[in-house]
Write an enzyme that holds these catalytic residues in place. Structure first.
Site, mmCIF file in Angstrom:
data_model
loop_
_atom_site.group_PDB
_atom_site.id
_atom_site.type_symbol
_atom_site.label_atom_id
_atom_site.label_comp_id
_atom_site.label_asym_id
_atom_site.label_seq_id
_atom_site.Cartn_x
_atom_site.Cartn_y
_atom_site.Cartn_z
ATOM 1 N N TYR A 103 46.787 45.628 38.697
ATOM 2 C CA TYR A 103 47.958 45.151 37.958
ATOM 3 C C TYR A 103 49.222 45.524 38.737
ATOM 4 O O TYR A 103 49.191 46.347 39.659
ATOM 5 C CB TYR A 103 48.003 45.775 36.561
ATOM 6 C CG TYR A 103 47.028 45.138 35.590
ATOM 7 C CD1 TYR A 103 47.307 43.912 35.009
ATOM 8 C CD2 TYR A 103 45.835 45.768 35.263
ATOM 9 C CE1 TYR A 103 46.420 43.325 34.106
ATOM 10 C CE2 TYR A 103 44.939 45.182 34.367
ATOM 11 C CZ TYR A 103 45.241 43.955 33.786
ATOM 12 O OH TYR A 103 44.374 43.368 32.917
ATOM 13 N N GLU A 104 50.325 44.946 38.292
ATOM 14 C CA GLU A 104 51.635 45.119 38.936
ATOM 15 C C GLU A 104 51.893 46.500 39.546
ATOM 16 O O GLU A 104 52.135 46.648 40.738
ATOM 17 C CB GLU A 104 52.717 44.811 37.884
ATOM 18 C CG GLU A 104 54.147 45.124 38.283
ATOM 19 C CD GLU A 104 54.661 44.200 39.367
ATOM 20 O OE1 GLU A 104 54.538 42.986 39.218
ATOM 21 O OE2 GLU A 104 55.214 44.696 40.364
ATOM 22 N N ASN A 133 43.320 33.810 39.887
ATOM 23 C CA ASN A 133 43.561 35.243 40.144
ATOM 24 C C ASN A 133 42.660 36.090 39.253
ATOM 25 O O ASN A 133 43.092 37.027 38.615
ATOM 26 C CB ASN A 133 45.042 35.628 39.967
ATOM 27 C CG ASN A 133 45.523 35.525 38.545
ATOM 28 O OD1 ASN A 133 45.307 34.508 37.887
ATOM 29 N ND2 ASN A 133 46.189 36.546 38.050
ATOM 30 N N PHE A 134 41.364 35.722 39.268
ATOM 31 C CA PHE A 134 40.397 36.536 38.539
ATOM 32 C C PHE A 134 40.096 37.793 39.342
ATOM 33 O O PHE A 134 40.421 37.887 40.534
ATOM 34 C CB PHE A 134 39.096 35.750 38.330
ATOM 35 C CG PHE A 134 39.250 34.622 37.350
ATOM 36 C CD1 PHE A 134 39.727 34.863 36.068
ATOM 37 C CD2 PHE A 134 38.915 33.322 37.707
ATOM 38 C CE1 PHE A 134 39.877 33.826 35.162
ATOM 39 C CE2 PHE A 134 39.067 32.277 36.804
ATOM 40 C CZ PHE A 134 39.551 32.537 35.532
ATOM 41 N N ALA A 135 39.424 38.718 38.658
ATOM 42 C CA ALA A 135 38.960 39.911 39.366
ATOM 43 C C ALA A 135 38.016 39.466 40.491
ATOM 44 O O ALA A 135 37.363 38.418 40.373
ATOM 45 C CB ALA A 135 38.247 40.819 38.389
ATOM 46 N N GLY A 151 70.372 49.225 54.855
ATOM 47 C CA GLY A 151 70.735 49.031 56.244
ATOM 48 C C GLY A 151 71.717 50.075 56.735
ATOM 49 O O GLY A 151 71.789 51.178 56.206
ATOM 50 N N GLY A 152 72.468 49.714 57.720
ATOM 51 C CA GLY A 152 73.388 50.667 58.325
ATOM 52 C C GLY A 152 74.774 50.662 57.684
ATOM 53 O O GLY A 152 75.718 51.224 58.250
ATOM 54 N N ARG A 211 40.120 29.762 28.278
ATOM 55 C CA ARG A 211 38.918 29.931 27.463
ATOM 56 C C ARG A 211 39.156 29.454 26.030
ATOM 57 O O ARG A 211 40.179 29.817 25.430
ATOM 58 C CB ARG A 211 38.522 31.404 27.444
ATOM 59 C CG ARG A 211 37.058 31.560 27.802
ATOM 60 C CD ARG A 211 36.626 32.967 27.759
ATOM 61 N NE ARG A 211 37.561 33.871 28.429
ATOM 62 C CZ ARG A 211 37.226 35.097 28.751
ATOM 63 N NH1 ARG A 211 36.019 35.537 28.495
ATOM 64 N NH2 ARG A 211 38.095 35.894 29.338
ATOM 65 N N GLN A 236 50.146 37.317 35.041
ATOM 66 C CA GLN A 236 51.467 37.000 35.618
ATOM 67 C C GLN A 236 51.454 36.450 37.045
ATOM 68 O O GLN A 236 52.164 35.493 37.350
ATOM 69 C CB GLN A 236 52.359 38.257 35.574
ATOM 70 C CG GLN A 236 53.767 37.981 36.022
ATOM 71 C CD GLN A 236 54.704 39.166 36.024
ATOM 72 O OE1 GLN A 236 55.708 39.146 36.691
ATOM 73 N NE2 GLN A 236 54.412 40.215 35.273
ATOM 74 N N SER A 237 50.665 37.077 37.924
ATOM 75 C CA SER A 237 50.806 36.731 39.348
ATOM 76 C C SER A 237 50.492 35.253 39.601
ATOM 77 O O SER A 237 51.303 34.530 40.196
ATOM 78 C CB SER A 237 49.908 37.622 40.206
ATOM 79 O OG SER A 237 48.551 37.410 39.865
ATOM 80 N N ASP A 256 53.403 41.210 41.009
ATOM 81 C CA ASP A 256 52.907 39.994 40.353
ATOM 82 C C ASP A 256 53.707 38.756 40.764
ATOM 83 O O ASP A 256 53.213 37.872 41.440
ATOM 84 C CB ASP A 256 53.003 40.151 38.831
ATOM 85 C CG ASP A 256 51.844 40.968 38.280
ATOM 86 O OD1 ASP A 256 50.813 41.064 38.948
ATOM 87 O OD2 ASP A 256 51.983 41.499 37.173
ATOM 88 N N ARG A 308 30.576 34.504 40.455
ATOM 89 C CA ARG A 308 29.641 34.698 39.333
ATOM 90 C C ARG A 308 29.594 33.459 38.450
ATOM 91 O O ARG A 308 28.589 33.141 37.837
ATOM 92 C CB ARG A 308 30.034 35.926 38.495
ATOM 93 C CG ARG A 308 29.728 37.258 39.166
ATOM 94 C CD ARG A 308 29.824 38.417 38.176
ATOM 95 N NE ARG A 308 31.177 38.695 37.738
ATOM 96 C CZ ARG A 308 32.065 39.420 38.430
ATOM 97 N NH1 ARG A 308 31.726 39.947 39.591
ATOM 98 N NH2 ARG A 308 33.278 39.619 37.965
ATOM 99 N N LYS A 326 40.182 45.851 40.514
ATOM 100 C CA LYS A 326 41.126 45.103 39.680
ATOM 101 C C LYS A 326 42.504 45.720 39.871
ATOM 102 O O LYS A 326 42.627 46.939 40.007
ATOM 103 C CB LYS A 326 40.747 45.246 38.207
ATOM 104 C CG LYS A 326 39.509 44.470 37.805
ATOM 105 C CD LYS A 326 39.295 44.608 36.317
ATOM 106 C CE LYS A 326 38.150 43.722 35.869
ATOM 107 N NZ LYS A 326 37.920 43.816 34.428
#
Ligand code: CAO
Length: 415
Positions: A137-138, A95-97, A246-247, A37, A16-17, A167, A103, A135
């Site tokens: 997640y949200e 946004n891979f680990a 807020g106030g 992939r 998602q992110s 995300d 690698r 790793k």
């Protein structure tokens, strides 16, 4: 002409992110090439499936205005294609680990060698420090970014919020980082690395809670309802239920029909500037000048009594009638809208914020269009691509491969 026309994005994002970020850039006219992939694709394609055999709403709603190519970047020819894409694109988003890109053989140094003008934009769970390799997640980001400890009720457990601030919120931060880096590149001629850690993004959205943390040194937070209820404060910003930030004290109040409709509620803010109007509406004109109610300071310890009186009135009205009555009096109120009501709201359709999209596998579905409106860059929401739908198109048109090159890549399992 669209704002980001001519900008090519190598979209190496998933879940998602990252996809929310590249989708926004696509809405603004960038050519977004999503690399997935072979045979698998973004994991969300097959998560929460509601129409058998079709891409899920999770995927389709996060990947509009993109082209999809399949590429196994762990094969030699797959790596070569990725190298060509890095050379050809303005921005690479991932946004891979942590460590996955290294690698794969695509360190920042290598990427710069390939294309000194490219911007490498990454979402990670954490920035440099003790958790940089984790790793995320949200909901982990919501917890680690300060949101969960300050959301929910004082006497309940920490709560996550349905708004995907970890995300989608971080995707927004990343998109801003990318366009800023593109702007700087106009002058410097160089690319740079953009990092948006999810913890930092959530904390940025919880800025007012860090404000309150520091205010605790000066005494109790008087606008929190726990002050009026006489509960002492601890040493950290507490959960504030539905108190307004807020106030200007506010609360979620029942409206007519609340017994059977879980969303028959309104948010009601007792803004100081219109206090007299509030008194008139709820039938308490005597509170206008009464010393216990006339000033914001006098009202703070009595907020529960005040909101009980307001609720006695809102319970006699439909949530939309509360709005009709209060708006002309400048009293800020807002109905609690269900997702069903939002999906059916004509004005959101008219502005392109809710869009109906047609998809070859699943038919028509609703999505959220571009929430940011540019007067000179119209948005056409295009359906999400099928897995690898544009592999040949991108390999030939963008990267100049021949039909026989493509055939041998297919045989190698690279695409
Ligand atoms: N060809 C070949 N390999 C590929 C590939 C491709 N096209 N695309 C991805 N891969 C490989 C990666 O190289 C990685 O391989 P290694 O582990 O051998 O290095 C592998 O796929 C898995 O990548 P990942 O670790 O990123 O994926 P995951 O499902 O295990 O983790 C997530 C998912 C989200 C926890 C992790 O990516 C992450 O922490 N990302 C950063 C934070 C983030 O964005 N989180 C929000 C996600 S939305 O809720």
């Amino acid at each position: 002409m669209k704002a980001l026309e001519g900008i090519k994005i190598l979209d190496f994002t998933h879940v998602q992110s990252g996809p929310t970020c590249t989708q926004l850039l696509g809405f603004f006219g960038a050519d977004v090439i999503k690399v997935e992939r072979p045979g698998v694709g973004d994991a969300t394609r097959k998560q929460l499936v509601d129409v058998k055999g079709a891409d899920s709403l999770y995927f389709t709603m996060l990947n509009h205005n993109k082209r999809s190519i399949t590429l196994n970047t762990k094969t030699d020819s797959g790596k070569q294609v990725l190298e060509k894409l890095v050379k050809e694109c303005d921005v690479m988003v991932e946004n891979f680990a942590p460590g996955a890109l290294d690698r794969m053989g695509f360190s920042w140094e290598r990427i710069q060698e390939l294309n000194p003008r490219v911007i490498l934009a990454s979402v990670k769970g954490f920035g440099p420090g003790p958790y940089e390799d984790c790793k995320v997640y949200e909901n982990i980001a919501q917890c680690a970014g300060g949101s969960a400890s300050t959301t929910g009720f004082r006497d309940g457990v920490p709560m996550v919020t349905g708004a995907q601030i970890g995300d989608s919120g971080t995707g927004l931060h990343l998109a801003l980082g990318i366009v800023t880096a593109l702007f700087q590149r106009e002058k410097s001629g160089k690319g740079q690395k953009v990092l948006a850690p999810m913890q930092d993004g959530v904390l940025n959205l919880c800025r007012v809670k860090l404000r309150d943390q520091q205010r605790l040194k000066a005494g109790p937070l008087e606008e929190y309802s726990q002050f009026g209820e006489g509960h002492p404060f601890g040493d950290a910003t507490p959960r504030a239920g539905n108190d307004s930030g807020g106030g200007q004290p506010g609360k979620i109040l029942k409206c007519k029909g609340w017994e059977t409709d879980p969303n028959a509620y309104t948010y009601f803010i007792t803004q100081a500037a219109v206090w007299k109007n509030v008194c008139d509406v709820i039938g308490k004109p005597e509170w206008k000048e009464h010393e216990d109610f006339a000033t914001p300071a006098a009202r703070l310890p009595r907020l529960n009594e005040i909101f009980d009186a307001i609720e006695a009135w809102t319970m006699t009205q439909d949530k939309f009638d509360v709005m009709e009555i209060c708006n002309p009096l400048n009293i800020p109120v807002g109905p609690i809208l269900s997702m069903k009501e939002i999906a059916e709201e004509p004005s959101l359709r008219e502005t392109g914020t809710i869009v109906e999209v047609d998809h070859p596998e699943r038919g028509k579905y609703l999505t959220v269009g571009c929430p940011i409106k540019l007067s000179d860059s119209p948005v056409d929401v295009e359906r999400s691509p099928l897995l690898g739908e544009h592999t040949e198109e991108v390999l030939t048109e963008v990267l100049g491969y021949s039909a026989s090159d493509i055939e041998s890549m297919r045989t190698d399992g690279a695409i």
